[in-house]
Scaffold this active site. Sequence first.
Site, PDB file in Angstrom:
ATOM      1  CE1 TYR A 142      56.306  -8.877  43.118  1.00 51.68           C
ATOM      2  CE2 TYR A 142      58.307  -7.959  42.190  1.00 51.68           C
ATOM      3  CZ  TYR A 142      57.351  -7.978  43.192  1.00 51.68           C
ATOM      4  OH  TYR A 142      57.440  -7.111  44.242  1.00 51.68           O
ATOM      5  CE  LYS A 191      53.907 -14.192  57.368  1.00 54.40           C
ATOM      6  NZ  LYS A 191      54.183 -13.500  58.648  1.00 54.40           N
ATOM      7  CG  ASP A 223      56.542 -11.220  60.038  1.00 50.80           C
ATOM      8  OD1 ASP A 223      57.460 -12.064  59.885  1.00 50.80           O
ATOM      9  OD2 ASP A 223      55.484 -11.479  60.643  1.00 50.80           O
ATOM     10  CG  ASP A 247      60.392  -5.159  44.414  1.00 46.22           C
ATOM     11  OD1 ASP A 247      61.269  -4.288  44.223  1.00 46.22           O
ATOM     12  OD2 ASP A 247      59.205  -5.022  44.060  1.00 46.22           O
ATOM     13  CG  ASP A 251      62.713  -0.112  47.224  1.00 43.43           C
ATOM     14  OD1 ASP A 251      63.495  -0.628  46.401  1.00 43.43           O
ATOM     15  OD2 ASP A 251      61.816   0.688  46.904  1.00 43.43           O
TER      16      ASP A 251
HETATM   17  C1  IPM Z   1      63.015  -3.207  41.097  1.00 48.40           C
HETATM   18  C2  IPM Z   1      61.735  -2.574  40.640  1.00 48.40           C
HETATM   19  C3  IPM Z   1      61.043  -3.516  39.680  1.00 48.40           C
HETATM   20  C4  IPM Z   1      60.865  -4.837  40.368  1.00 48.40           C
HETATM   21  C5  IPM Z   1      59.716  -3.006  39.097  1.00 48.40           C
HETATM   22  C6  IPM Z   1      59.880  -1.641  38.457  1.00 48.40           C
HETATM   23  C7  IPM Z   1      59.087  -3.978  38.158  1.00 48.40           C
HETATM   24  O1  IPM Z   1      60.939  -2.262  41.723  1.00 48.40           O
HETATM   25  O2  IPM Z   1      63.886  -3.458  40.235  1.00 48.40           O
HETATM   26  O3  IPM Z   1      63.162  -3.422  42.294  1.00 48.40           O
HETATM   27  O4  IPM Z   1      59.885  -5.041  41.087  1.00 48.40           O
HETATM   28  O5  IPM Z   1      61.702  -5.684  40.235  1.00 48.40           O
HETATM   29 MG    MG Z   2      61.889  -2.520  43.580  1.00 45.71          MG
END
Ligand code: IPM
Ligand code: MG
Length: 357
Positions: A142, A191, A223, A247, A251
């Site tokens: 990133y 990985k 994975d 990241d 989620d």
């Molecule tokens: C998070 C979000 C951010 C990230 C984005 C919006 C840049 O997805 O905080 O997880 O990737 O860190």
């Molecule tokens: Mg995120």
Amino acid sequence: MKYSIALLKGDGIGPEIVDSAVEVLKKVGAKYGHEFEFTPYLIGGCAIDATGEPLPEETVKGCLASDSVLLGAVGGPKWDNLPGGKRPEKALLGIRSALGLFTNLRPAKLYPALKNASPLRADIVAGGFELMIVRELTGGIYFGERGRREGKYGPEAFDTEAYSRMEIERIGRVAFETAMKRNRKLVSIDKANVLETSRLWREIMHEMSKEYSEVEYSDMLVDNAAMQLVRNPGQFDVIVTSNMFGDILSDEASQITGSIGMLASASLGSTKRGMYEPIHGSAPDIAGQNKANPIATVLSAAMMLRYSFDLKEEADCIEKAVDAVLEKGFRTADLLGTSGGNALSCTEMTEKILENI
Ligand code: IPM
Ligand code: MG
């Protein structure tokens, strides 16, 4: 005690959920005799509209001058077609980096009251789970070199991942220390069968694991980890991983708790100042409709009290209030799952939490 908090409400549902957390902080402050002073600053799309920049200088200065930062969410369809460097998301990466917040703690736990909202089968979540993702936040792909160039088959784009020993060691240290305070189990996710950065990452984590012999350490390929999280989330205690893998996996971890609207996060560096934000986005589809779940932001405020201000009892008080509200069966729309029933609005949920403080 008096604490100054910079508020970065951002876009979409950001203002609604931050307002909710502010109400909760005020009530806790009144109860325990602390004064929280809130100063709002622009970030993301609203900052672009007002100043042309996603992360105005004044915002960075304001955050650096505050004791801590509470953030809502940034981004939305209105700003989706801007070039990469001008996008609202760039501001988020920028502020994390400007404040030196290399650690991102993302706890994911299954509330017994929300078992019905989890998409996982009842037998899989029967034992519950409570894991902590330690995500590296200011390095990796990133933040690596990126661009467009002429390639073998015509124009191409590239992003690069680089990790230094220093960056891996400092996040590793946080992860091992976090594991020591919990159930002393750490899984490092990489990985290493493909990526050189992962091989260095793994090498260093192995070295560090020798220093922490009380921690049961293992590594897992990303994975496989994605699969294990839905197959048996109860096997995890602390997870440490790179910026991008963290990241993605956070989620996934949030969804299996029932809703991404529940997950808080703390971004920390080498000072007491942290930035606290829900892990979800700005949810433009429900923005301004008073439908958002404020719990992730309220729990992020609790993490601020715990990690930046050392106010343990006050943080517990907020977490217990959230527990109580969920136990009593109150739900925002995202938490209804298969059980049906009436959904509370964002402000109604906030009221319920306040009543329990
Ligand atoms: C998070 C979000 C951010 C990230 C984005 C919006 C840049 O997805 O905080 O997880 O990737 O860190
Ligand atoms: Mg995120």
